[in-house]
Write a protein that holds these residues in place. Structure first.
Motif, PDB file in Angstrom:
ATOM      1  N   HIS A 293       9.301   7.748  22.171  1.00 51.64           N
ATOM      2  CA  HIS A 293       8.684   8.258  20.824  1.00 51.64           C
ATOM      3  C   HIS A 293       7.295   7.899  20.642  1.00 51.64           C
ATOM      4  N   GLU A 321      14.925   2.767  22.146  1.00 48.70           N
ATOM      5  CA  GLU A 321      13.994   2.988  21.053  1.00 48.70           C
ATOM      6  C   GLU A 321      14.472   3.259  19.718  1.00 48.70           C
ATOM      7  N   ARG A 348       6.998  10.858  17.816  1.00 50.63           N
ATOM      8  CA  ARG A 348       7.857  11.211  16.553  1.00 50.63           C
ATOM      9  C   ARG A 348       9.161  10.600  17.003  1.00 50.63           C
ATOM     10  N   PRO A 349       9.828  10.009  15.920  1.00 54.97           N
ATOM     11  CA  PRO A 349      11.138   9.628  16.341  1.00 54.97           C
ATOM     12  C   PRO A 349      12.098  10.880  16.447  1.00 54.97           C
ATOM     13  N   ARG A 350      12.995  10.556  17.216  1.00 47.97           N
ATOM     14  CA  ARG A 350      13.795  11.659  17.694  1.00 47.97           C
ATOM     15  C   ARG A 350      15.268  11.245  17.459  1.00 47.97           C
TER      16      ARG A 350
END
Length: 397
Positions: A293, A321, A348-350
């Motif tokens: 991330h 994560e 970015r958060p996925r």
């Protein structure tokens, strides 16, 4: 009333879709009406819900003040003080250098936030959340770290529009978007490596309780920092060989930690940047813990393909994560890390679905998320390498 998009089936006609949208808009107009809110707050069947939502909205508005109360508690070591036994406001004042009035204000605020609790005789003791801070020392480090975050978020609209210039977080995490990351020296990596090490126990136990690393021969931790995760894994699996890969200056710190722990015979350390240097071979389990991330899609795909190329047919990739869209952890994955990584300038958060698509594109199969006890701390995905085609095998040789 927010009607989910999944309410509308794919076979719904345009007219039916228009009707659903009109109903949704009517509901939103009703919920936005001050008159409706006054009625809902008074009506017995909706009063509890209205009060709960009003509290939630106020908490959003007052969140910065709450966080500063926590920061004051951390800096004054209030939780350690209360852990010695219940204290009066005067005792706290004497031990913290505050006036009695200031100590009482802080203690009352801490009680309201469940950081402290009231005891008999007008004294104060630890609250449930204050005890949790003591039990997890990495939390205090994160609270101190948030000073940089607040500076970057002073004007969130400028941040969203890319008008903030150089951010404090981009300087704190100097490898983010840095083509010369492998050349970073001790001075540039010391702070963030220490923070990651301090907060790693919060994550390591979750991951190791979820996935049995002992069934593997060798674990390679990519972006392994000072080796905190590998040392925790070593305690769970005494026969497991260990490999760590990180930037050269970080790898040097890890090497020193392994020497101090007497683990030099089972732990190998490799310095480099995955964008430019080959990953070491020999592992049948590769972990990336709080790494993906931090990076944009192109870098993530490069790393996933490199891991796929080194894993044997019976190998496994372990990803740990915070993820986007996880039920019950949306504020962490989508709000906190969404903005934090934007200020950091990279990554970015996925979601699980997005990571699954990327893993498939990188040559993995049998992809699934394992349940963790506290998803807001971390989520865990595992994947197995898909058999290589003849063309892929040629490219890897």
């Amino acid at each position: 009333m927010d009607l989910p998009d999944t309410f509308r089936p794919s076979s719904m006609t345009a007219n039916e879709g228009g009707l659903v949208e009109r109903i949704r808009q009517a509901a939103e107009r009703l919920l936005s009406s001050p008159r409706f809110h006054r009625w809902a707050a008074a009506f017995p069947l909706t009063r509890h819900k209205a009060r709960r939502e009003a509290r939630a909205l106020f908490d959003l508005c007052a969140g910065f003040v709450y966080s500063q109360v926590l920061l004051a508690c951390v800096r004054l070591k209030l939780f350690e003080l209360l852990a010695d036994g219940a204290q009066s406001a005067q005792q706290v004042a004497l031990r913290t250098g505050l006036s009695r009035d200031a100590a009482e204000r802080l203690l009352d605020a801490a009680v309201a936030l469940r950081l402290a609790s009231r005891r008999s005789g007008g004294r104060y003791g630890l609250g449930m959340l204050g005890a949790a801070v003591l039990a997890n020392p990495g939390i205090a480090d994160m609270v101190e770290h948030h000073g940089r975050v607040y500076r970057d978020f002073e004007d969130p609209v400028a941040l969203l529009r890319g008008l903030s210039g150089t951010t404090a977080l981009s300087g704190y995490w100097p490898y983010a978007g840095n083509a010369d990351a492998a050349a970073l020296d001790d001075g540039r990596i010391a702070d963030y490596t220490a923070l990651m090490a301090a907060s790693q126990p919060l994550v390591a136990d979750e991951v190791l309780d979820t996935y049995p690393v002992a069934m593997h021969r060798c674990l390679l931790d990519v972006g392994g920092g000072d080796g905190s995760f590998l040392r925790a894994a070593a305690r769970r699996a005494p026969e497991l060989r260990l490999q760590l890969f990180d930037l050269p200056a970080v790898a040097a710190q890890a090497r020193r930690r392994f020497v101090e722990a007497g683990m030099t015979t089972r732990a190998e350390v490799f310095g480099g940047a995955f964008q430019t240097d080959a990953l070491p071979r020999g592992a049948d389990l590769v972990s990336v813990v709080r790494v993906l991330h931090d990076h944009d899609d192109d870098d993530v795909m490069q790393l996933l393909r490199a891991i796929r190329a080194l894993l044997p047919p019976d190998g496994t990739l372990l990803i740990a994560e915070p993820m986007s869209g996880v039920a019950g952890a949306e504020p962490v994955g989508d709000a906190y890390f969404g903005f934090y990584l934007m200020a950091m300038g990279r990554g970015r958060p996925r979601s699980e679905a997005r990571l699954t698509d990327m893993l498939r594109a990188a040559g993995f199969c049998q992809i699934g998320r394992l349940p963790t006890r506290i998803p807001l701390q971390t989520c865990v995905l595992v994947a197995r390498p898909r058999p290589l085609t003849a063309d892929e095998a040629t490219k890897c040789n």
